[in-house]
Design a protein around this motif. Structure first.
Motif, mmCIF file in Angstrom:
data_model
loop_
_atom_site.group_PDB
_atom_site.id
_atom_site.type_symbol
_atom_site.label_atom_id
_atom_site.label_comp_id
_atom_site.label_asym_id
_atom_site.label_seq_id
_atom_site.Cartn_x
_atom_site.Cartn_y
_atom_site.Cartn_z
ATOM 1 N N SER A 1 -3.611 9.388 -3.985
ATOM 2 C CA SER A 1 -4.638 8.358 -4.517
ATOM 3 C C SER A 1 -5.276 7.722 -3.526
ATOM 4 O O SER A 1 -4.886 7.520 -2.350
ATOM 5 C CB SER A 1 -3.791 7.191 -5.395
ATOM 6 O OG SER A 1 -3.123 6.370 -4.498
ATOM 7 N N VAL B 1 0.141 4.862 -7.990
ATOM 8 C CA VAL B 1 -0.572 3.468 -8.357
ATOM 9 C C VAL B 1 0.549 2.324 -8.705
ATOM 10 O O VAL B 1 0.080 1.253 -8.354
ATOM 11 C CB VAL B 1 -1.454 3.703 -9.441
ATOM 12 C CG1 VAL B 1 -1.972 2.678 -10.321
ATOM 13 C CG2 VAL B 1 -2.729 4.851 -9.135
ATOM 14 N N SER C 1 -7.534 1.772 -7.690
ATOM 15 C CA SER C 1 -7.005 3.045 -7.448
ATOM 16 C C SER C 1 -7.793 4.092 -7.981
ATOM 17 O O SER C 1 -7.849 4.119 -9.214
ATOM 18 C CB SER C 1 -5.382 3.148 -7.592
ATOM 19 O OG SER C 1 -4.965 2.457 -6.743
ATOM 20 N N GLY D 1 -7.976 -3.415 -4.327
ATOM 21 C CA GLY D 1 -6.665 -2.611 -4.809
ATOM 22 C C GLY D 1 -6.855 -1.516 -6.095
ATOM 23 O O GLY D 1 -6.157 -1.084 -6.738
ATOM 24 N N ALA E 1 1.289 0.854 -5.256
ATOM 25 C CA ALA E 1 0.264 0.489 -4.599
ATOM 26 C C ALA E 1 0.154 -0.928 -5.093
ATOM 27 O O ALA E 1 0.651 -1.594 -5.866
ATOM 28 C CB ALA E 1 -0.647 1.288 -4.843
ATOM 29 N N GLN E 2 -0.849 -1.478 -3.960
ATOM 30 C CA GLN E 2 -1.247 -3.034 -4.172
ATOM 31 C C GLN E 2 -1.705 -3.135 -5.484
ATOM 32 O O GLN E 2 -2.653 -2.287 -6.194
ATOM 33 C CB GLN E 2 -2.216 -3.377 -3.111
ATOM 34 C CG GLN E 2 -2.876 -4.782 -3.316
ATOM 35 C CD GLN E 2 -3.902 -5.046 -2.367
ATOM 36 O OE1 GLN E 2 -4.318 -4.110 -1.787
ATOM 37 N NE2 GLN E 2 -4.495 -6.144 -2.453
ATOM 38 N N GLN E 3 -1.582 -3.993 -6.407
ATOM 39 C CA GLN E 3 -2.058 -4.421 -7.616
ATOM 40 C C GLN E 3 -3.378 -4.791 -7.715
ATOM 41 O O GLN E 3 -3.767 -5.510 -6.771
ATOM 42 C CB GLN E 3 -1.184 -5.083 -8.621
ATOM 43 C CG GLN E 3 0.437 -4.506 -8.820
ATOM 44 C CD GLN E 3 0.142 -3.293 -9.515
ATOM 45 O OE1 GLN E 3 -0.466 -3.196 -10.729
ATOM 46 N NE2 GLN E 3 0.717 -2.354 -9.124
ATOM 47 N N PRO E 4 -4.374 -4.284 -8.417
ATOM 48 C CA PRO E 4 -5.692 -4.877 -8.500
ATOM 49 C C PRO E 4 -5.681 -6.412 -8.543
ATOM 50 O O PRO E 4 -5.024 -6.970 -9.415
ATOM 51 C CB PRO E 4 -6.398 -4.123 -9.675
ATOM 52 C CG PRO E 4 -5.709 -2.927 -9.926
ATOM 53 C CD PRO E 4 -4.089 -3.347 -9.646
ATOM 54 N N GLN F 1 -7.237 -1.451 -14.963
ATOM 55 C CA GLN F 1 -7.334 -1.987 -13.561
ATOM 56 C C GLN F 1 -8.206 -3.037 -13.362
ATOM 57 O O GLN F 1 -7.984 -4.315 -12.771
ATOM 58 C CB GLN F 1 -7.733 -0.907 -12.784
ATOM 59 C CG GLN F 1 -6.551 0.325 -12.443
ATOM 60 C CD GLN F 1 -6.691 1.322 -11.357
ATOM 61 O OE1 GLN F 1 -6.441 0.793 -10.173
ATOM 62 N NE2 GLN F 1 -7.066 2.223 -11.578
ATOM 63 N N SER G 1 -7.022 3.768 -2.713
ATOM 64 C CA SER G 1 -7.259 2.400 -2.957
ATOM 65 C C SER G 1 -7.899 1.770 -2.030
ATOM 66 O O SER G 1 -8.036 1.928 -0.886
ATOM 67 C CB SER G 1 -5.710 2.020 -2.969
ATOM 68 O OG SER G 1 -5.767 0.740 -3.651
#
Length: 442
Positions: free
Chosen positions: A82, A20, A111, A109, A23-26, A144, A84
């Motif tokens: 995960s 997470v 996750s 985004g 990964a791309q942030q929300p 998130q 996403s």
């Protein structure tokens, strides 16, 4: 529920959290004040469920108040630890001072952990395909959403067993809040051993104005191992108490109930204190039973009474005290369960580390008016004691629905010049309202 070794769970969570973070942030272009989800209670497991949509696929998930992260089962397997994707939710807002549903908004985004084993679904409510975690962590759904929509890291719940409840993220407003007093607040405590759970400080337990005697140390969090204290859980159906606290608690409740003319009957598992419903007096504002109060820090107090959150109708003519023995050495001395949280607005404000909840209130003028209209406008009065008792005995949910419609109002505060029973007071006040309207020419 599937069982895994502690090492596996630790590695899985660690890998998921790392995934997470990388990964791309929300994110979202929308800026709602908050989001709203519908929550229902599964009648078999008594777990709370909500529906989420990742991409175009809506799935039912169990709500876990203290869980660190969320996960979803994938029958097609997991390419990574995960999942996403884009998640759509309904926003909420105020219009003319009242709550209204807003447009759907989308966050990218978001996750979830991915679970490929169907065994993980064992123990979950039928139809559930995962769990959403609302705990105090950076990867919880609360965090998130806050990151994506740029609102406060805060969520609120209004649970119900009678009909649909509600789960809010971000700021209010909350439905029916205009009919309630402002929320009461108490600090949320930190337990370094169970850091994602929500603990509060219980200073005393009172039943019918009498204090329960117990070892006060049990309600303090042990700094060496994290044991003790009081927390909330949506996975626990009924509040559990450490054995010595539970015995003192049920003993005092039975005493206070007996003093009110309420007869005890044989217990019905998992409860140990049960009562003959026909010996419980019923009034328009509910059943006349001992009131339970948890005294909290900051002079706040949590009040429970009747079928809404202290009793449970287990069969015809039998109510049981809806609390359970949690054992002699539980990790947490008191775990406040879903039944006791019902029909309250509960606001978990993580940045300010505080819990807000709707306090017990007097009958509002609106509720007085509603009760009066019900009792005066129908030949077969809804609040005739015999009829109400029959409804309660045969349909516990009917009581809970009525209880929710009269938003948490417990008592009528009579004026010094008022006398008689509740129906007389309501009738008098309704006649007074009619006179006022006549004098004003309306």
């Amino acid at each position: 529920m599937a069982s895994y070794s502690p090492v596996f769970v630790f590695l899985f969570l660690g890998f998921f959290i790392l995934s997470v973070s990388n990964a791309q942030q929300p994110s979202s272009s929308s800026r709602p004040s908050g989001l709203v989800f519908t929550v229902s209670r599964d009648p078999s497991t008594l777990q709370y469920l909500t529906k989420i949509s990742i991409g175009k696929v809506p799935v039912n998930v169990v709500v876990d108040l203290g869980r660190e992260s969320s996960w979803i089962y994938s029958s097609r397997g997991c390419a990574s630890a995960s999942i996403s994707g884009a998640m759509t939710a309904q926003s909420n807002s105020l219009k003319n001072g009242e709550w209204v549903s807003g447009p759907n908004v989308t966050a990218r985004g978001i996750s979830f952990g991915c679970e490929a084993s169907a065994g993980a679904l064992r123990g979950l409510a039928k139809g559930a395909r995962g769990i959403i975690g609302l705990g105090r962590s950076g990867v919880s759904l609360t965090s998130q959403f806050a990151s994506a929509f740029r609102f406060s890291r805060k969520f609120s719940m209004e649970l119900s067993s009678a009909n649909e409840g509600t789960l809010y993220f971000g700021d209010g407003p909350y439905t029916n809040q205009q009919f309630r007093q402002p929320l009461a607040y108490t600090p949320l405590l930190t337990n370094s051993y169970f850091s994602t759970d929500y603990f509060v400080d219980v200073n005393y337990i009172e039943i019918g104005n009498s204090n329960v005697t117990y070892n006060k140390g049990l309600l303090s969090i042990n700094k060496k191992n994290g044991m003790g204290g009081t927390k909330f859980s949506t996975l626990v159906p009924y509040t559990t108490m450490e054995t010595s606290i539970y015995k003192a608690f049920t003993s005092l409740y039975i005493q206070r109930a007996k003093a009110m003319g309420i007869s005890a009957v044989s217990p019905v598992a998992p409860f140990s204190a049960c009562f003959n419903a026909s010996t419980i007096e019923s009034r328009p504002d509910g059943l006349v039973v001992p009131t339970i109060v948890l005294g909290l820090r900051s002079d706040a107090y949590w009040q429970m009474t009747g079928p809404a959150n202290s009793l449970k109708l287990v069969k015809d003519n039998v109510y049981c005290l809806a609390f359970v023995d949690g054992g002699s050495k539980p990790k947490t001395s008191i775990v406040i369960g879903g039944h006791q949280m019902q029909f309250n607005i509960m606001e978990f404000d993580i940045p300010r580390s505080r819990l807000g909840f709707s306090p017990p209130v007097q009958f509002s003028e609106l509720s007085i008016l509603l009760l009066g209209l019900f009792s005066l406008s129908t030949q077969l009065t809804f609040f005739n004691c015999n009829l109400l008792q029959l409804c309660i005995l045969k349909a516990d949910r009917l009581f809970e629905i009525i209880y929710k419609l009269l938003p948490q109002n417990k008592h009528v505060e009579s004026h010094p010049d008022e006398s008689g029973d509740l129906n007389q007071i309501l009738t008098s006040r309704m006649q007074g309202k009619k006179k006022k309207r006549t004098c004003s020419g309306s």
